[in-house]
Design an enzyme around this catalytic site. Structure first.
Site: not given
Ligand code: NAD
Length: 269
Positions: A156, A160
C-alpha cells in the site's frame, strides 16, 4: 431505484474526495452531507473543484449532519482510530452505513453486529471494495483446498495508517477456513536473523506488509505445493477501482439485515 441521500464521512480524505465525486456524478445519488475534522467550513463543491449552483459546507459533527439532512446512508472512510466511535454514533441515529475504513478485528466486528441488531439498522463493512480484489480473495479461498501453504504480500501507499491491511486479514481468514490439510502445527526450525523477517502470522499464514510512495493497494497471495507455486494477484492502480463496489453497497444496503461483512455477500460469485 429511489434516489439515495448520502453523507460522506472523511470527505476531505483521499478516498472521501473520490467518493464525493462519484456521488455527485451518479444520477441516483445525492450528496447531502460532507463530514471531516479537516477543512471544516469549506464548501465541498469548491474544495473538489466541482462546478455547482449548490453550496454544501464540510461539518465536523456527523450526528448534527445526520439530524439536519435526513440521509439514507453514511459512507465512512475515516481511520481505524475513530471508526468504532463513528459507527456507534451513526447507528444510534438509525441510519444505514457503508464502511470502507479498515482496522477491525474479530472482537470489534462482533460489537458492530450487536449494535446493528440493537438499533435495527444495516451496515456493510468491506475490507476491499474493488471487485477484482473480492475475486482475488474468492479464488484464494478456492485454491486453499488444494494447497496447505500460503503467504500473503500486501502493498500500500505510505500514508496507510494500519498494518496488515484488512484485505490481507480477511484473505487469511478465508484461506484458514477452507484449508483441508492445514500445515503441521510443528514449526520447522529456522533462525530469524532480523526480528520480523517472516512477517505477521495468522493461523500459520504469514503476512508481509509493504508501504511505499507510488503504490495504491495491491495484494499477492502465494500458494506453495510439491514442485509448484500459485500466485493470485490484484492491483488497484487508482482509487476509482473502489467506486463500483461502493455503489453496489449503497444501492443494496437498504435490503440487507444487520451487519454484512465483505462485499462478496452482495456479489453472485
Ligand atoms: P485519509 O487519511 O486520506 O482520509 C481519512 C479522512 O478521514 C481524513 O480527511 C481525516 O481528516 C478524516 N477523519 C479522521 N477522523 C475523522 C472523524 N472522527 N470524523 C470525520 N472525519 C475524520 O485516508 P484514506 O486513504 O482516504 O483511507 C481512509 C480509510 O479507508 C483507511 O482506513 C483505509 O485503509 C481505508 N480504505 C479502504 C478501502 C476499501 O476498499 N475498503 C480502500 C481504500 C482505503
Amino acid at each position: 431505484m429511489s434516489r439515495k441521500r448520502i453523507i460522506v464521512n472523511g470527505a476531505a480524505g483521499r478516498m472521501g474526495k473520490t467518493i464525493c465525486h462519484m456521488v455527485v456524478n451518479e444520477k441516483n445519488h445525492e450528496l447531502v452531507g460532507a463530514v471531516d475534522v479537516i477543512n471544516t467550513g469549506q464548501d465541498i463543491f469548491k474544495f473538489l473543484g466541482i462546478d455547482s449552483k449548490k453550496e454544501l459546507y464540510i461539518n465536523n459533527d456527523i450526528v448534527e449532519e445526520i439530524q439536519h439532512k435526513d440521509a439514507d446512508v453514511v459512507i465512512d472512510f475515516t481511520n481505524p482510530e475513530v471508526i468504532m466511535d463513528n459507527i456507534k454514533k451513526v447507528l444510534k441515529t438509525k441510519t444505514n452505513m457503508v464502511v470502507g475504513t479498515t482496522g477491525f478485528d474479530q472482537e470489534s466486528i462482533k460489537v458492530v453486529e450487536e449494535l446493528a441488531n440493537k438499533y435495527d439498522t444495516s451496515i456493510m463493512i468491506a475490507p476491499n471494495f474493488a471487485l477484482g480484489a473480492v475475486m482475488m480473495m474468492e479464488f484464494s479461498k478456492k485454491a486453499a483446498k488444494f494447497f496447505n501453504q500460503a503467504e500473503i504480500v500486501e502493498l500500500h501507499h505510505d500514508g496507510k495508517m494500519d498494518a496488515p491491511s484488512g484485505t490481507a486479514v480477511k484473505t487469511a481468514e478465508m484461506i484458514a477456513e477452507n484449508r483441508e490439510k492445514p500445515e503441521s502445527k510443528v514449526k520447522r526450525k529456522f533462525i530469524e536473523n532480523l526480528e520480523g523477517a517472516r512477517g505477521a502470522e495468522f493461523d500459520d499464514i504469514h503476512i508481509h506488509s509493504v508501504r511505499l510512495k507510488g503504490l495504491v493497494a495491491h495484494q499477492e497471495v502465494i500458494f506453495g505445493g510439491e514442485g509448484q507455486t500459485l500466485k493470485i494477484r490484484h492491483d488497484s492502480i487508482d482509487r476509482e477501482s473502489f467506486m463500483p463496489g461502493i455503489k453496489l453497497a449503497v444501492n443494496n444496503i437498504e435490503d440487507m439485515d444487520g451487519l454484512v461483512y465483505g462485499l462478496e455477500k452482495m456479489m453472485d460469485i
